[in-house]
Design an enzyme around this catalytic site. Sequence first.
Site, PDB file in Angstrom:
ATOM      1  N   THR A 123     100.425  -0.231  -4.726  1.00 50.09           N
ATOM      2  CA  THR A 123      99.668  -1.293  -5.093  1.00 50.09           C
ATOM      3  C   THR A 123     100.358  -1.999  -6.402  1.00 50.09           C
ATOM      4  O   THR A 123     100.777  -3.242  -6.495  1.00 50.09           O
ATOM      5  CB  THR A 123      98.172  -1.085  -5.396  1.00 50.09           C
ATOM      6  N   HIS A 167      88.773  -4.108  -2.723  1.00 49.22           N
ATOM      7  CA  HIS A 167      90.155  -4.266  -2.967  1.00 49.22           C
ATOM      8  C   HIS A 167      90.620  -5.701  -1.979  1.00 49.22           C
ATOM      9  O   HIS A 167      90.978  -5.287  -0.940  1.00 49.22           O
ATOM     10  CB  HIS A 167      90.724  -3.042  -2.370  1.00 49.22           C
TER      11      HIS A 167
END
Lengths: 309, 432
Positions: A57, A134
């Site tokens: 990420t 998320h």
Amino acid sequence: MNRHLLSAADLDRDTATLILDTARGMAAAMTGREVRKLPTLRGRTVVNLFYEDSTRTRVSFEAAAKRLSADVVTFSAKGSSVSKGESLKDTALTLQAMGADAVVVRHSASGAPHRLTEWLDGSVVNAGDGTHEHPTQALLDAYTIRERMGRLEGLRVAIVGDVLHSRVARSNVHLLTTFGADVTLVAPPTLLPVGVTDWPVDVSYDLDGVLPKVDVVMMLRVQRERMNDSFFPSAREYSRRYGLDTARMARLPGEAIVMHPGPMIRGMEIAAEVADSARSVIVDQVANGVLVRMAVLYLLLSGEKGSMA
Amino acid sequence: MTGWLIKGASILGRERADVLVESGRITGMGADLAAGDATVVDADGQILLPGLVDLHTHLREPGREDAETVASGSRAAALGGFTAVCAMANTDPVADTAGVVEQVWSLGRDAGLVDVQPIGAVTVGLAGSQLAELGAMAASAAKVRIFSDDGHCVSDPRLMRRALEYVKAFDGVIAQHAEEPSLTAGAQMHEGAVSARLGLAGWPAVAEEAIIARDALLAGHVGSRLHVCHVSTAGSVEILRWAKSKGWRVTAEVCPHHLLLTDELAGSYDPVYKVNPPLRTADDVAALRQGLAEGIIDVVATDHAPHTLEDKECEWSAARPGMLGLQTALPIVIHTMVEPGALDWDGVAERMSRTPARIAGLTEHGRDPAVGGPANLTLVDPAARWTVVPSELAGPSRNTPYSGMTLPGVVTATFLHGRPTVLGGKLTESAS
């Protein structure tokens, strides 16, 4: 929506569509360029504030910001402020003083990005908070599905695995249902939150029964350690009942695709042959992650005082 | 010593009378009493109550004087209309010896604004494994009668049984923080629809209810007194109803915040709404109000829990649980119970003064105004409204969940042993 991206629940259908369309525009703008960089965010500072290890990420956000020519500062605060050390507020005030235009935050505590918005003037992007949300993962998943299937509305999506602890599942439930997809959560009852009955989804404990009726199956990571908390008896039993192996994959309809947010545990929730099969769009998800994050940073930081609405 | 004439107050919301206070006692009650040398306190339109008694206060001293001291908590208590508070044992060091409870008791006497009655720990260090010297605390100058590991549950059933039995020797009571710890490991908020959405680990109602049921059975079995702290769920009310129907000596308290606030507030992730037990659902709030109105829940107790800014200005999961409560307790009760008609002023006196005083064994408190009786009194203007401003509250902590709310009921005067600690809604000069 406001100047932050904290939750997929804050995105209405128009805003979410705008993000996906912008991501596609980014893809078009990048193709054929010798230097894969757009000048859009030149002079803006994006801080990656990572309280948890998450190479994929972090790198994805870094790549997105750099391709838009932003200055990127990575602030790795591993070990988390929860235990000891500088408080989240003090870190926020430091970043504020350094002139961060956007702070991309990954934190083990649900709601930490919400707290940051109280102390920062810049935009806050939630890159995963505890077991809450998320949102950019859900956006890249929606983008991937739309690219592959041509639409989202009316698609049948199964989300399989540890829904209770999954921020990916929460964001996907919000976003996919906003887009009009039909979502079914599949998990052992211990790994579904008590309040799941209020969610706009179907729930099943029977993966074999669900698979023939879906267009997309999204596998969630399941940590082995959960068995120490008696969420399931053993990794083997979990895999046998809820893992996606080749025999199970064969139950899917012809065009159905297989997704996984990564990192995968091959042999646990997904067999290696499935992850590498033609149905798998797992590698596309990674590539699309950069595009979607470019779109989010672009919409938050450019234009009139950063707004996606 | 000159006296005080409280003029024209409605006694417990009933008849109007003048009340003459001299030398710590009430020396006259009736219509149009002559003031003589006494100072007149105009109480027209106001309600006179027996001084409020809080069974559940965290004064933080010794150990966390940056959050609250016995003196600062005493100021908050007086301003809230309290004449006695029971100080919880989870200090540092823990109030698990005669020495510590006497220290707290003596600090309370020095502050002189409210009778501070220490609560003793049930187990050494609140660790839940070995009984503290309960008898020594009972025999100390602090005369401890309530014992509690509050903040922790006495979860071992054998130890809980022994504690319940042991304190019978000195008419003690165990005040249980009902929370089955293995069901709440890592818990952050009420387990339900909101926790599922927010991704915060759930604190299931059953963790409270299972312990209340077990402890009620134990108290019934050994014939002991059990008091249940901060009841927060509808299911707990049902279990208490059943326990009381058996005739067992079980009492229970509810906190003002559980009568008003719900788990939806956690949606802001602002830890000012983090408390243990957690804020529950609107259905639980309704059941708690009903239980309090019926007397299934005997007492309102504040669970006043001051915390420093750094313990609240952080991630939700890193924050300490607890809310300020002393100065807002009576207004919340007026708002949630009196104004809707669920409780009259006599009911308020019963739930916030007489019954808690009886449970704590405080004979000079919880007595309705009467000639010859002690002058521990609270005067409240029920029509006045005020807006909660955290920085205007007494004490160094600011963790009130009611910031910006306008609440009914202003405590205009508090009398402790015949001496005003609060007059005109402010601490008296000798008090401040």
